[in-house]
Design a protein around this motif. Structure first.
Motif, PDB file in Angstrom:
ATOM      1  N   LEU A   1       0.941  -1.384   0.151  1.00 62.58           N
ATOM      2  CA  LEU A   1      -0.040  -0.145  -0.078  1.00 62.58           C
ATOM      3  C   LEU A   1       0.999   1.291  -0.155  1.00 62.58           C
ATOM      4  N   TYR A   2       0.681   2.158  -1.009  1.00 63.38           N
ATOM      5  CA  TYR A   2       1.486   3.446  -1.115  1.00 63.38           C
ATOM      6  C   TYR A   2       0.534   4.724  -0.777  1.00 63.38           C
ATOM      7  N   VAL A   3       1.005   5.132   0.724  1.00 60.70           N
ATOM      8  CA  VAL A   3       0.199   6.184   1.254  1.00 60.70           C
ATOM      9  C   VAL A   3       0.932   7.642   0.557  1.00 60.70           C
ATOM     10  N   VAL A   4       0.127   8.165  -0.347  1.00 59.67           N
ATOM     11  CA  VAL A   4       0.601   9.113  -1.152  1.00 59.67           C
ATOM     12  C   VAL A   4       0.159  10.740  -1.015  1.00 59.67           C
TER      13      VAL A   4
ATOM     14  N   GLU B   1       0.455   6.903 -11.115  1.00 58.11           N
ATOM     15  CA  GLU B   1       0.456   6.311 -12.486  1.00 58.11           C
ATOM     16  C   GLU B   1       0.643   4.581 -12.522  1.00 58.11           C
ATOM     17  N   LEU B   2       1.637   4.309 -11.655  1.00 59.49           N
ATOM     18  CA  LEU B   2       2.144   2.794 -11.749  1.00 59.49           C
ATOM     19  C   LEU B   2       1.117   1.897 -10.865  1.00 59.49           C
ATOM     20  N   ALA B   3       0.424   2.523  -9.994  1.00 60.33           N
ATOM     21  CA  ALA B   3      -0.514   1.588  -9.138  1.00 60.33           C
ATOM     22  C   ALA B   3      -1.512   0.743  -9.918  1.00 60.33           C
ATOM     23  N   ASP B   4      -1.939   0.017  -9.734  1.00 65.10           N
ATOM     24  CA  ASP B   4      -3.022  -1.119 -10.163  1.00 65.10           C
ATOM     25  C   ASP B   4      -4.372  -0.566  -9.878  1.00 65.10           C
ATOM     26  N   ARG B   5      -4.366  -0.078  -8.640  1.00 63.28           N
ATOM     27  CA  ARG B   5      -5.716   0.718  -8.158  1.00 63.28           C
ATOM     28  C   ARG B   5      -5.268   1.730  -7.186  1.00 63.28           C
ATOM     29  N   ILE B   6      -6.143   2.535  -7.307  1.00 69.30           N
ATOM     30  CA  ILE B   6      -6.234   4.194  -6.233  1.00 69.30           C
ATOM     31  C   ILE B   6      -7.153   4.084  -5.573  1.00 69.30           C
ATOM     32  N   ALA B   7      -7.134   4.040  -4.314  1.00 72.70           N
ATOM     33  CA  ALA B   7      -8.130   4.369  -3.154  1.00 72.70           C
ATOM     34  C   ALA B   7      -7.962   5.773  -2.869  1.00 72.70           C
TER      35      ALA B   7
ATOM     36  N   ALA C   1     -13.657   4.428  -3.509  1.00 69.06           N
ATOM     37  CA  ALA C   1     -13.765   5.663  -2.343  1.00 69.06           C
ATOM     38  C   ALA C   1     -13.290   4.911  -1.028  1.00 69.06           C
ATOM     39  N   VAL C   2     -12.482   5.662  -0.355  1.00 70.07           N
ATOM     40  CA  VAL C   2     -12.092   5.009   1.261  1.00 70.07           C
ATOM     41  C   VAL C   2     -12.296   6.383   2.182  1.00 70.07           C
ATOM     42  N   HIS C   3     -13.561   6.524   2.601  1.00 70.78           N
ATOM     43  CA  HIS C   3     -13.570   7.577   3.532  1.00 70.78           C
ATOM     44  C   HIS C   3     -14.026   7.268   5.058  1.00 70.78           C
ATOM     45  N   GLN C   4     -14.428   8.194   5.946  1.00 70.21           N
ATOM     46  CA  GLN C   4     -14.674   7.922   7.331  1.00 70.21           C
ATOM     47  C   GLN C   4     -15.883   7.155   7.531  1.00 70.21           C
ATOM     48  N   HIS C   5     -16.873   7.128   6.737  1.00 68.15           N
ATOM     49  CA  HIS C   5     -18.119   6.124   6.614  1.00 68.15           C
ATOM     50  C   HIS C   5     -17.858   4.614   6.138  1.00 68.15           C
ATOM     51  N   ASN C   6     -16.884   4.302   5.517  1.00 65.32           N
ATOM     52  CA  ASN C   6     -16.858   3.046   4.901  1.00 65.32           C
ATOM     53  C   ASN C   6     -15.414   2.544   4.770  1.00 65.32           C
ATOM     54  N   GLU C   7     -14.484   3.048   5.841  1.00 63.58           N
ATOM     55  CA  GLU C   7     -13.237   2.819   5.797  1.00 63.58           C
ATOM     56  C   GLU C   7     -12.945   1.465   6.205  1.00 63.58           C
ATOM     57  N   ALA C   8     -13.630   0.880   7.341  1.00 64.48           N
ATOM     58  CA  ALA C   8     -13.332  -0.537   7.714  1.00 64.48           C
ATOM     59  C   ALA C   8     -13.714  -1.559   6.346  1.00 64.48           C
ATOM     60  N   GLU C   9     -14.817  -1.334   5.872  1.00 71.64           N
ATOM     61  CA  GLU C   9     -15.304  -2.450   5.022  1.00 71.64           C
ATOM     62  C   GLU C   9     -14.361  -2.032   3.472  1.00 71.64           C
ATOM     63  N   ALA C  10     -14.181  -0.831   3.408  1.00 72.02           N
ATOM     64  CA  ALA C  10     -12.978  -0.824   1.989  1.00 72.02           C
ATOM     65  C   ALA C  10     -11.947  -1.172   2.142  1.00 72.02           C
ATOM     66  N   ALA C  11     -11.149  -1.310   3.588  1.00 70.68           N
ATOM     67  CA  ALA C  11      -9.994  -1.660   3.856  1.00 70.68           C
ATOM     68  C   ALA C  11      -9.976  -3.202   3.701  1.00 70.68           C
ATOM     69  N   LEU C  12     -11.024  -3.871   3.660  1.00 72.12           N
ATOM     70  CA  LEU C  12     -11.080  -5.429   3.298  1.00 72.12           C
ATOM     71  C   LEU C  12     -10.707  -5.660   1.779  1.00 72.12           C
ATOM     72  N   LYS C  13     -11.715  -4.768   1.132  1.00 72.74           N
ATOM     73  CA  LYS C  13     -11.089  -4.978  -0.512  1.00 72.74           C
ATOM     74  C   LYS C  13      -9.574  -4.742  -0.820  1.00 72.74           C
ATOM     75  N   VAL C  14      -9.276  -3.618   0.037  1.00 72.85           N
ATOM     76  CA  VAL C  14      -7.542  -3.194  -0.345  1.00 72.85           C
ATOM     77  C   VAL C  14      -6.788  -4.403   0.116  1.00 72.85           C
TER      78      VAL C  14
ATOM     79  N   GLY D   1      -7.544  -7.514   0.044  1.00 73.83           N
ATOM     80  CA  GLY D   1      -7.536  -8.558  -0.993  1.00 73.83           C
ATOM     81  C   GLY D   1      -6.678  -8.201  -2.023  1.00 73.83           C
ATOM     82  N   TRP D   2      -6.688  -7.092  -2.472  1.00 74.72           N
ATOM     83  CA  TRP D   2      -5.993  -6.651  -3.756  1.00 74.72           C
ATOM     84  C   TRP D   2      -4.498  -6.806  -3.670  1.00 74.72           C
ATOM     85  N   LEU D   3      -4.000  -6.304  -2.350  1.00 78.60           N
ATOM     86  CA  LEU D   3      -2.565  -6.589  -2.076  1.00 78.60           C
ATOM     87  C   LEU D   3      -2.290  -7.866  -1.813  1.00 78.60           C
ATOM     88  N   GLN D   4      -3.081  -8.866  -1.237  1.00 78.58           N
ATOM     89  CA  GLN D   4      -2.828 -10.264  -1.164  1.00 78.58           C
ATOM     90  C   GLN D   4      -2.786 -10.986  -2.767  1.00 78.58           C
ATOM     91  N   ALA D   5      -3.511 -10.189  -3.554  1.00 81.42           N
ATOM     92  CA  ALA D   5      -3.336 -10.928  -4.916  1.00 81.42           C
ATOM     93  C   ALA D   5      -1.924 -10.266  -5.670  1.00 81.42           C
TER      94      ALA D   5
END
Length: 291
Positions: A18-21, A40-46, A71-84, A86-90
């Motif tokens: 995860l690259y924190v930009v 530009e390099l990232a496969d996905r951008i949160a 979208a990863v914001h204060q209202h969905n951050e925990a749920e969105a983190a699971l998706k991220v 998963g992508w990283l593990q892939a």
């Protein structure tokens, strides 16, 4: 983008990280070359707001479809983190950017980073624009004791007043953040600190940037003098409290310590005890030893 690829391209960018930009807090020119290359390099951008980030990407010449933005914001951050995760593990590279500045400080991102670390995956920080360091550099109030980042104080009046009273006893510089619709209320609360100096940074790095240093009790009147002064985002520095020791206090303590300790240790302890300048105490220690 050509300059970003040339400057940052040769570096290593491992997959599954995860690259924190950090992104500009107002002035687009403050974006870093490495940040651009990773976006530009990232496969996905949160990101905190896909529309805001899409505008930044397009302005910099980066084309990303909506499917590759999350979208990863204060209202969905925990749920969105699971998706991220998963992508990283892939084995994908995922970049995360908040709307402005460095993510996971006052903006969303801390839960996402925590989830990635808990999963045993790598987090790579890409430093850049920050309203905290920007306003501190303009205030000139950070002494050897450092500073405290307090961020946004409570919205409720009673809790905010209590927080300000607690800051009254803090000798170090304190950085505060505030939104335009709450700056007047914060100003009234800070007025209780009287003559203590305060540096106000408004719309930092933007076209109508304004920086002023004044007394805390003068802030309400300063805002009221011009309606424009209450607009925009604010970063403020409550200046540190000068040490009240007598002028010879540091040297007196230093002499006692030098009788038992090496110079460097005595100087360090004398500075911590009296709040005096370590450089000045070191020079005094040399004079004492030579005498």
């Amino acid at each position: 983008m050509a300059a970003a690829r040339a400057a940052a391209g040769p570096q290593e960018y491992p997959r599954g990280a995860l690259y924190v930009v950090a992104t500009p807090i107002g002035n687009l020119a403050d974006v870093t070359l490495r940040g651009l290359h990773v976006l530009e390099l990232a496969d996905r951008i949160a990101c905190e707001d896909t529309r805001h980030t899409q505008s930044l990407l397009r302005a910099c010449g980066i084309d990303r479809t909506g499917e590759r933005l999350l979208a990863v914001h204060q209202h969905n951050e925990a749920e969105a983190a699971l998706k991220v995760v998963g992508w990283l593990q892939a084995g994908e590279r995922v970049a995360y950017a908040s709307d402005a500045g460095t993510p996971a400080v006052s903006d969303p991102g801390a839960r996402l980073v925590a989830a990635v670390r808990t999963a045993g995956l790598r987090v790579v920080p890409l430093p850049g624009a920050s309203s905290v360091t920007a306003v501190l550099s303009a205030a000139g109030s950070v002494q050897e004791g450092g500073f405290v980042f307090a961020g946004f104080l409570p919205a409720k009046a009673g809790e905010r007043d209590a927080a300000v009273q607690a800051l009254a006893a803090e000798a170090r510089a304190v950085v505060l953040l505030e939104a335009p619709h709450r700056i007047a209320a914060l100003a009234q609360a800070l007025a209780a600190l009287g003559e203590r100096p305060l540096t106000v940074g408004r719309e930092l790095t933007k076209q109508f940037e304004q920086i002023a240093t004044l007394r805390c009790d003068a802030l309400p009147a300063w805002l009221a003098a011009d309606p424009q002064r209450s607009r925009g985002e604010f970063a403020l520095v409550l200046h540190g409290i000068p040490h009240a020791a007598a002028p010879d206090d540091g040297e007196r303590v230093l002499r006692l310590l030098l009788a038992e300790l090496p110079v460097k240790t005595a100087v360090r302890l004398a500075a911590e005890i009296t709040g005096g300048s370590r450089n000045a105490l070191y020079e005094a220690a040399l004079r004492i030893k030579q005498g």
